[in-house]
Write a protein that holds these residues in place. Structure first.
Motif, PDB file in Angstrom:
ATOM      1  N   GLU A 132       7.334  -5.487  15.621  1.00 38.32           N
ATOM      2  CA  GLU A 132       7.341  -6.456  14.525  1.00 38.32           C
ATOM      3  C   GLU A 132       5.936  -6.896  14.127  1.00 38.32           C
ATOM      4  OE1 GLU A 132       7.408  -8.546  18.414  1.00 38.32           O
ATOM      5  OE2 GLU A 132       8.576  -6.930  17.524  1.00 38.32           O
ATOM      6  N   GLU A 133       4.935  -6.565  14.956  1.00 40.72           N
ATOM      7  CA  GLU A 133       3.564  -6.978  14.679  1.00 40.72           C
ATOM      8  C   GLU A 133       2.738  -5.882  14.024  1.00 40.72           C
ATOM      9  OE1 GLU A 133       1.870  -9.413  18.001  1.00 40.72           O
ATOM     10  OE2 GLU A 133       3.624  -8.666  19.069  1.00 40.72           O
ATOM     11  N   LEU A 134       3.371  -4.748  13.739  1.00 45.68           N
ATOM     12  CA  LEU A 134       2.617  -3.618  13.201  1.00 45.68           C
ATOM     13  C   LEU A 134       2.528  -3.675  11.677  1.00 45.68           C
ATOM     14  CD1 LEU A 134       4.045  -0.693  15.350  1.00 45.68           C
ATOM     15  CD2 LEU A 134       1.908  -1.918  15.659  1.00 45.68           C
ATOM     16  N   ALA A 135       1.503  -2.993  11.161  1.00 45.42           N
ATOM     17  CA  ALA A 135       1.357  -2.859   9.707  1.00 45.42           C
ATOM     18  C   ALA A 135       2.494  -2.015   9.151  1.00 45.42           C
ATOM     19  CB  ALA A 135       0.004  -2.216   9.387  1.00 45.42           C
ATOM     20  N   SER A 136       2.788  -2.204   7.878  1.00 47.14           N
ATOM     21  CA  SER A 136       3.966  -1.567   7.281  1.00 47.14           C
ATOM     22  C   SER A 136       3.878  -0.043   7.275  1.00 47.14           C
ATOM     23  CB  SER A 136       4.160  -2.076   5.862  1.00 47.14           C
ATOM     24  OG  SER A 136       3.014  -1.799   5.072  1.00 47.14           O
ATOM     25  N   HIS A 137       2.675   0.534   7.030  1.00 47.27           N
ATOM     26  CA  HIS A 137       2.602   1.994   6.948  1.00 47.27           C
ATOM     27  C   HIS A 137       2.894   2.645   8.306  1.00 47.27           C
ATOM     28  CE1 HIS A 137      -1.458   1.628   8.719  1.00 47.27           C
ATOM     29  NE2 HIS A 137      -1.317   2.903   9.046  1.00 47.27           N
ATOM     30  N   VAL A 138       2.579   1.965   9.404  1.00 42.93           N
ATOM     31  CA  VAL A 138       2.885   2.508  10.728  1.00 42.93           C
ATOM     32  C   VAL A 138       4.386   2.597  10.930  1.00 42.93           C
ATOM     33  CG1 VAL A 138       2.634   2.156  13.217  1.00 42.93           C
ATOM     34  CG2 VAL A 138       0.731   1.646  11.679  1.00 42.93           C
ATOM     35  N   GLU A 176      10.074  16.981  11.453  1.00 43.05           N
ATOM     36  CA  GLU A 176       9.874  18.152  10.601  1.00 43.05           C
ATOM     37  C   GLU A 176       9.282  17.767   9.246  1.00 43.05           C
ATOM     38  OE1 GLU A 176      14.273  16.987  10.566  1.00 43.05           O
ATOM     39  OE2 GLU A 176      12.643  17.225  12.027  1.00 43.05           O
ATOM     40  N   VAL A 177       9.652  16.610   8.723  1.00 46.76           N
ATOM     41  CA  VAL A 177       9.083  16.137   7.457  1.00 46.76           C
ATOM     42  C   VAL A 177       7.613  15.781   7.655  1.00 46.76           C
ATOM     43  CG1 VAL A 177       9.244  14.358   5.662  1.00 46.76           C
ATOM     44  CG2 VAL A 177      11.328  15.308   6.679  1.00 46.76           C
ATOM     45  N   ARG A 178       7.299  15.143   8.769  1.00 50.59           N
ATOM     46  CA  ARG A 178       5.915  14.783   9.060  1.00 50.59           C
ATOM     47  C   ARG A 178       5.029  16.013   9.142  1.00 50.59           C
ATOM     48  NH1 ARG A 178       5.754   9.939  12.263  1.00 50.59           N
ATOM     49  NH2 ARG A 178       4.524  10.941  13.885  1.00 50.59           N
ATOM     50  N   ARG A 179       5.530  17.041   9.846  1.00 49.77           N
ATOM     51  CA  ARG A 179       4.738  18.270   9.989  1.00 49.77           C
ATOM     52  C   ARG A 179       4.511  18.948   8.647  1.00 49.77           C
ATOM     53  NH1 ARG A 179       7.602  18.786  15.032  1.00 49.77           N
ATOM     54  NH2 ARG A 179       9.331  19.828  13.966  1.00 49.77           N
ATOM     55  N   SER A 219     -10.328  10.703  -6.675  1.00 41.94           N
ATOM     56  CA  SER A 219     -10.590   9.485  -7.439  1.00 41.94           C
ATOM     57  C   SER A 219      -9.300   8.738  -7.746  1.00 41.94           C
ATOM     58  CB  SER A 219     -11.312   9.823  -8.749  1.00 41.94           C
ATOM     59  OG  SER A 219     -10.458  10.579  -9.613  1.00 41.94           O
ATOM     60  N   ARG A 220      -8.163   9.386  -7.503  1.00 41.57           N
ATOM     61  CA  ARG A 220      -6.855   8.775  -7.733  1.00 41.57           C
ATOM     62  C   ARG A 220      -6.377   8.056  -6.468  1.00 41.57           C
ATOM     63  NH1 ARG A 220      -2.799  10.807 -10.896  1.00 41.57           N
ATOM     64  NH2 ARG A 220      -1.624  11.204  -8.983  1.00 41.57           N
ATOM     65  N   LEU A 221      -5.872   6.845  -6.614  1.00 38.26           N
ATOM     66  CA  LEU A 221      -5.378   6.071  -5.483  1.00 38.26           C
ATOM     67  C   LEU A 221      -4.225   6.795  -4.792  1.00 38.26           C
ATOM     68  CD1 LEU A 221      -5.270   3.499  -3.758  1.00 38.26           C
ATOM     69  CD2 LEU A 221      -3.768   2.495  -5.492  1.00 38.26           C
ATOM     70  N   GLU A 222      -3.302   7.370  -5.567  1.00 41.53           N
ATOM     71  CA  GLU A 222      -2.147   8.039  -4.965  1.00 41.53           C
ATOM     72  C   GLU A 222      -2.570   9.166  -4.039  1.00 41.53           C
ATOM     73  OE1 GLU A 222      -2.672   7.423  -8.092  1.00 41.53           O
ATOM     74  OE2 GLU A 222      -0.894   6.595  -9.098  1.00 41.53           O
ATOM     75  N   ASP A 223      -3.562   9.962  -4.475  1.00 40.16           N
ATOM     76  CA  ASP A 223      -4.002  11.087  -3.637  1.00 40.16           C
ATOM     77  C   ASP A 223      -4.756  10.594  -2.407  1.00 40.16           C
ATOM     78  OD1 ASP A 223      -2.831  12.925  -5.267  1.00 40.16           O
ATOM     79  OD2 ASP A 223      -4.653  13.398  -6.398  1.00 40.16           O
ATOM     80  N   ARG A 224      -5.518   9.512  -2.556  1.00 43.83           N
ATOM     81  CA  ARG A 224      -6.199   8.948  -1.388  1.00 43.83           C
ATOM     82  C   ARG A 224      -5.182   8.462  -0.354  1.00 43.83           C
ATOM     83  NH1 ARG A 224     -11.223   5.159  -3.539  1.00 43.83           N
ATOM     84  NH2 ARG A 224     -12.262   6.742  -4.816  1.00 43.83           N
ATOM     85  N   VAL A 225      -4.123   7.806  -0.821  1.00 49.88           N
ATOM     86  CA  VAL A 225      -3.089   7.328   0.100  1.00 49.88           C
ATOM     87  C   VAL A 225      -2.438   8.493   0.824  1.00 49.88           C
ATOM     88  CG1 VAL A 225      -0.820   6.214   0.249  1.00 49.88           C
ATOM     89  CG2 VAL A 225      -2.637   5.183  -1.136  1.00 49.88           C
ATOM     90  N   ASP A 226      -2.156   9.584   0.084  1.00 58.52           N
ATOM     91  CA  ASP A 226      -1.538  10.755   0.714  1.00 58.52           C
ATOM     92  C   ASP A 226      -2.438  11.331   1.805  1.00 58.52           C
ATOM     93  OD1 ASP A 226       0.728  10.552  -0.785  1.00 58.52           O
ATOM     94  OD2 ASP A 226       0.218  12.158  -2.191  1.00 58.52           O
ATOM     95  N   TYR A 264      -4.764   9.745   3.465  1.00 54.78           N
ATOM     96  CA  TYR A 264      -4.842   8.786   4.563  1.00 54.78           C
ATOM     97  C   TYR A 264      -3.631   8.924   5.490  1.00 54.78           C
ATOM     98  CZ  TYR A 264      -4.748   4.366   7.077  1.00 54.78           C
ATOM     99  OH  TYR A 264      -4.689   3.424   8.064  1.00 54.78           O
ATOM    100  N   LEU A 265      -2.446   9.040   4.902  1.00 49.70           N
ATOM    101  CA  LEU A 265      -1.241   9.170   5.713  1.00 49.70           C
ATOM    102  C   LEU A 265      -1.235  10.493   6.468  1.00 49.70           C
ATOM    103  CD1 LEU A 265       1.449   7.726   3.270  1.00 49.70           C
ATOM    104  CD2 LEU A 265       0.386   6.599   5.223  1.00 49.70           C
ATOM    105  N   ALA A 266      -1.695  11.560   5.827  1.00 43.50           N
ATOM    106  CA  ALA A 266      -1.741  12.865   6.506  1.00 43.50           C
ATOM    107  C   ALA A 266      -2.680  12.814   7.709  1.00 43.50           C
ATOM    108  CB  ALA A 266      -2.179  13.951   5.525  1.00 43.50           C
ATOM    109  N   LEU A 267      -3.813  12.152   7.548  1.00 41.86           N
ATOM    110  CA  LEU A 267      -4.753  12.029   8.662  1.00 41.86           C
ATOM    111  C   LEU A 267      -4.169  11.147   9.770  1.00 41.86           C
ATOM    112  CD1 LEU A 267      -8.056  11.619   6.645  1.00 41.86           C
ATOM    113  CD2 LEU A 267      -7.477  13.538   8.151  1.00 41.86           C
ATOM    114  N   GLU A 268      -3.420  10.112   9.413  1.00 39.38           N
ATOM    115  CA  GLU A 268      -2.760   9.282  10.417  1.00 39.38           C
ATOM    116  C   GLU A 268      -1.750  10.106  11.211  1.00 39.38           C
ATOM    117  OE1 GLU A 268      -2.735   5.523  11.142  1.00 39.38           O
ATOM    118  OE2 GLU A 268      -4.728   6.308  10.726  1.00 39.38           O
ATOM    119  N   LEU A 269      -1.020  10.976  10.524  1.00 34.35           N
ATOM    120  CA  LEU A 269      -0.050  11.829  11.200  1.00 34.35           C
ATOM    121  C   LEU A 269      -0.731  12.847  12.099  1.00 34.35           C
ATOM    122  CD1 LEU A 269       2.438  12.488   8.268  1.00 34.35           C
ATOM    123  CD2 LEU A 269       2.850  11.099  10.291  1.00 34.35           C
TER     124      LEU A 269
END
Length: 528
Positions: A430-436, A445-448, A513-520, A522-527
């Motif tokens: 319950e103390e974690l950030a939402s993206h985690v 399989e979706v993550r991979r 330069s696009r926020l959407e691609d930066r977010v993608d 970032y999430l890929a690197l987190e995975l």
């Protein structure tokens, strides 16, 4: 009594197989064991009872009998219930070491033989307290914690001696649990841990409102791991004021408890290997079906060692993952601590060094971080000035496929716990950030697939050209897309940085330069 009395009329039906010239040896007690090396628990004069589970090869017999002879055992009685007829290599080893060998038929229980010897050895149990403990040693070796309860019940009923076996977190392993309140148990283990940390000589003494208690370590681990994972024997009264005979009883009882702990840990070895295998599978993103098979093997092993063949062999349903780390603690201590603190029969505790990971079935109600913090709180008394335990708890993972995400979630939660002040700190999901939380809920399989689509070409380019594009991408995102700050962090010219980012965009078809691609990204690197 003498060994030959075991073959007399009226005795249990035993068969003599070796050393018929040594039957005049005096029997002073009984020890039941299937340890590979029981020598440390022999005091001399014992008849050793064994189910021969220590024997995996013929050469094991020579080593086992040699250990018994060196320890002063007077005879060996081997049961035929588990492995069948006595093997010839054991007979030959007993002949070489002049050790009387008796075969115990499969219809005669060890307890029957033990009781017969007990009646012969000591007509007055209270007159010889040390023999009393030896006489009932078989209960501990054969029946686990139930055997400890039987011995402590006997001491309480016959000798008015109240004893308890406690874990360092205050859980009652054996003894009359209703005779100690939760607060008293907490005070006793804290007093014991503090005395151990200060290296005071046992027995340690504690005075509570209810009276005085003596605390004796039942050490089953190397000294550098104790006392945070070892049991403690708590005895009502001040042992130092007792007679020599009664003090000997308490010391022997502590050794007996340590022997039971070692026996129980022997049974954990395979489950530890399975736990390590589960962790390895999670760390390399193995197929969920492979993880599920290993979980099935672990739950089957739990049923075996609990003696409940019909126990549910559970691989479906919700699972929790705990991630723990110890600071200022010896290697292996955190793993041993969690094995003692968590009472679930199907908890898998993996890890090495100062870290540990636990996979266990999620209870019907949530396991709040506060409950785990309260459970581990007594350990604070045993932690030195630099000692800490931090622990993170995941949300329930649905089936084996969600365990990889739960592991990441637990590790993130542990980092939050590590940032806090305190000796024992716990954080929950319950103390974690939402993206985690979002990442943890995504199937493996979706993550991979997501990670592969964004990063595989970049990683391949790095391998072929030694281009350092992945590290550049990580630094660029950490710098919030600032060219100057990122170039300074990487110690490269801004033009070099622009070239690398451009190459990443060419390889992936994305625009950083696009926020959407930066977010993608970032999430890929987190995975990853």
């Amino acid at each position: 009594m003498r060994v030959r009395d075991l073959l007399a009329p009226g005795a249990p039906r035993l068969r003599l197989l070796a050393a018929e010239d040594e039957l005049d040896r005096q029997v002073s007690g009984v020890m039941t064991t299937d340890l590979h090396d029981p020598g440390r628990y022999l005091h001399g004069g014992e008849l050793v009872l064994t189910g021969m589970l220590w024997r995996t090869a013929p050469e094991d017999s020579e080593r086992f009998v040699r250990t018994l002879a060196a320890g002063g055992a007077v005879a060996l009685a081997a049961g035929e219930a588990e492995v069948g007829p006595i093997p010839e290599d054991l007979v030959e080893a007993c002949r070489r070491h002049r050790m009387p060998l008796l075969a115990v038929p499969d219809d005669i229980a060890f307890s029957t033989l033990t009781e017969f010897i007990g009646r012969q050895v000591s007509a007055d149990r209270a007159a010889d307290l040390a023999a009393l403990v030896d006489r009932h040693r078989q209960l501990v070796s054969a029946a686990g914690s139930g055997g400890l309860d039987a011995v402590l019940d006997l001491l309480g009923g016959d000798l008015d001696l109240d004893c308890w076996v406690l874990t360092p977190t205050g859980r009652v392993v054996a003894g009359p649990a209703d005779h100690l309140t939760a607060e008293e148990r907490d005070q006793l283990v804290r007093a014991h841990l503090a005395a151990q940390r200060q290296r005071r000589r046992p027995p340690h003494r504690a005075r509570l409102v209810s009276g005085a208690y003596s605390l004796l370590p039942a050490a089953a681990h190397p000294e550098d791991e104790a006392p945070l994972a070892d049991w403690v024997l708590a005895v009502a009264g001040d042992v130092t004021e007792w007679t020599t005979k009664r003090q000997q009883l308490a010391e022997n009882l502590a050794r007996l408890v340590a022997a039971e702990r070692i026996r129980r840990d022997e049974g954990r070895r395979l489950r530890r290997r399975l736990a390590d295998e589960v962790l390895t599978l999670l760390q390399r993103d193995a197929d969920p079906a492979e993880i599920s098979r290993t979980l099935y093997a672990s739950t089957a092993m739990a049923a075996k060692y609990e003696g409940t063949a019909a126990a549910p062999q559970r691989t479906e349903g919700s699972w929790l993952v705990l991630s723990a780390e110890g600071t200022g603690l010896p290697d292996g201590a955190v793993r041993s601590i969690l094995e003692e603190a968590l009472t679930s029969d199907m908890a898998l505790v993996a890890g090495s060094g100062t870290v540990a990971v636990v996979v266990l079935p999620a209870p019907s109600t949530a396991v709040p971080a506060d409950a785990l913090r309260e459970l581990l709180a007594p350990l604070e008394a045993g932690l030195g000035s630099e000692g800490r335990i931090t622990l993170g708890v995941s949300a329930p993972a649905q089936e084996a496929g969600g365990l990889r995400g739960a592991l990441e979630e637990a590790r993130h939660a542990r980092r939050i716990a590590a940032a806090r002040v305190g000796r024992v700190c716990v954080a929950g999901p319950e103390e974690l950030a939402s993206h985690v939380l979002l990442l943890a809920a995504v199937p493996d399989e979706v993550r991979r697939a997501f990670r592969s689509r964004l990063l595989d070409k970049v990683i391949a380019y790095d391998i072929e050209h030694q281009a350092d594009l992945v590290r550049t991408l990580e630094a660029f995102l950490r710098s919030d897309g600032s060219w100057t700050r990122c170039a300074a962090q990487l110690h490269v010219h801004v033009n070099t940085l622009r070239y690398r980012i451009g190459r990443i965009e060419e390889l992936t078809g994305r625009d950083l330069s696009r926020l959407e691609d930066r977010v993608d990204f970032y999430l890929a690197l987190e995975l990853a």
